[in-house]
Design an enzyme around this catalytic site. Structure first.
Site, PDB file in Angstrom:
ATOM      1  N   GLY A  10       0.795  -1.220   0.000  1.00  0.00           N
ATOM      2  CA  GLY A  10       0.000   0.000   0.000  1.00  0.00           C
ATOM      3  C   GLY A  10       0.827   1.269   0.000  1.00  0.00           C
ATOM      4  CB  THR A  63      -8.950   0.422  -0.896  1.00  0.00           C
ATOM      5  OG1 THR A  63      -8.097  -0.226  -1.850  1.00  0.00           O
ATOM      6  CG2 THR A  63      -8.249   0.518   0.444  1.00  0.00           C
ATOM      7  CG  ASP A 103     -12.924  10.600   2.778  1.00  0.00           C
ATOM      8  OD1 ASP A 103     -12.374   9.488   2.677  1.00  0.00           O
ATOM      9  OD2 ASP A 103     -13.213  11.289   1.778  1.00  0.00           O
ATOM     10  CE1 TYR A 126     -12.419   1.335   1.999  1.00  0.00           C
ATOM     11  CE2 TYR A 126     -13.383   3.517   1.747  1.00  0.00           C
ATOM     12  CZ  TYR A 126     -12.305   2.715   2.060  1.00  0.00           C
ATOM     13  OH  TYR A 126     -11.112   3.288   2.453  1.00  0.00           O
TER      14      TYR A 126
END
Length: 300
Positions: A10, A63, A103, A126
């Site tokens: 990542g 993700t 967020d 998600y």
């Protein structure tokens, strides 16, 4: 000080490994599959124990925002159950955990920047899985720092900056959503913030400020404005360029809903740790320059 970071491939893990090279007395060990696989909880403790960390950074995540709508069980297995197992392992090793969240735990209905105490209301699988992960981490390890961030890009992995540069090499015009707002955030800055906060978390076992913080780039943008800035920098540096055409979210339908506003306030983190992210425009310039110099973006 040794940090073990999950999610070896990542952006945050790669940025932490790079940042540690320039700091005396700091080592970052990136752990990932197959040794540590969040979808296989039985792998977590042994992999982290072998890394002998002073702090665990929980950065591995599922993700694929749209794909998560069809893979709910996998998203929750990684982002909720897996994240909780990482925090639990850190607790068993007697060390703090720094967990990366998003967020997307918010619905985007607020007028202004979100603060840590605002109600959460994720719009899709998600975001819901990441919120469940926050709760699992907090329950598993009282010495936790949960960092919500947004719109992450870097010289590593796949991200929006690389996508814009790659598309600009093949197109004269790119259509980009202009009615979603947030904070573009460099993973390089996330790594810097983590390394800034880490000694305090390691040394102060009675640290009273564990909990949730927002950590995002300074200043906000919509996706279209972010894209235009990326391509303007590229043009100035002799890289690919294309014009950007504003479109509405409704013109680019996706399986998962995105928050129209996911601005995050960094005031709590800045006040507690004395660290402030640089402006997103300046941070973007540095990443674009690196990508063009190494030609990574065009091959991503």
């Amino acid at each position: 000080m040794r940090l073990a970071v999950t999610g070896r491939e990542g952006q945050v893990a790669a940025s932490l490994v790079e940042a540690a090279r320039g700091r005396d007395g700091v080592e970052v060990v990136a752990v990932g599959r197959p040794a540590l696989d969040l979808a296989r909880p039985d792998t977590v403790l042994a992999a982290l124990e072998a890394a002998r960390p002073d702090i665990v950074v929980s950065a591995a995540a599922y993700t694929a925002v749209d794909q998560a709508e069809d893979e709910k069980d996998l998203a929750f297995a990684v982002n909720a159950t897996g994240a909780g197992k990482v925090a639990e392992a850190a607790a068993r090793l007697g060390v703090p955990v720094i967990h990366l969240s998003t967020d997307y735990v918010f619905d985007g209905g607020k007028d202004g920047a979100y603060v840590e105490t605002d109600p959460t209301a994720p719009l899709g699988v998600y975001g819901a899985s990441k919120l469940a992960g926050e709760q699992a981490v907090a329950a598993a390890n009282p010495r936790h720092l949960i960092l919500r961030t947004a719109w992450v890009y870097s010289p590593f992995g796949r991200n929006f900056v690389k996508t814009m540069l790659r598309l600009a090499a093949d197109r004269d015009e790119i259509a980009v959503v202009a009615d979603q707002w947030g904070n573009p955030t460099s993973a390089l800055d996330i790594a810097d913030a983590i390394l800034h906060a880490a000694p305090r978390l390691r040394d102060d076992k009675n640290f009273a400020a564990f909990g949730i913080y927002h950590l995002a780039g300074k200043g906000d943008a919509n996706w279209s404005g972010f894209a235009s800035h990326i391509l303007d920098i590229s043009k100035a540096l002799g890289g690919p360029h294309a014009s950007v055409r504003d479109i509405a979210t409704a013109d680019y339908p996706t399986k998962a809903r995105r928050p129209a506003n996911s601005r995050l306030s960094n005031a709590k983190f800045a006040g507690e740790f004395g660290w402030q992210a640089p402006g997103w425009r300046e941070a973007t310039e540095g990443v674009v320059q690196r990508l063009l110099e190494t030609k990574q973006a065009l091959n991503a």
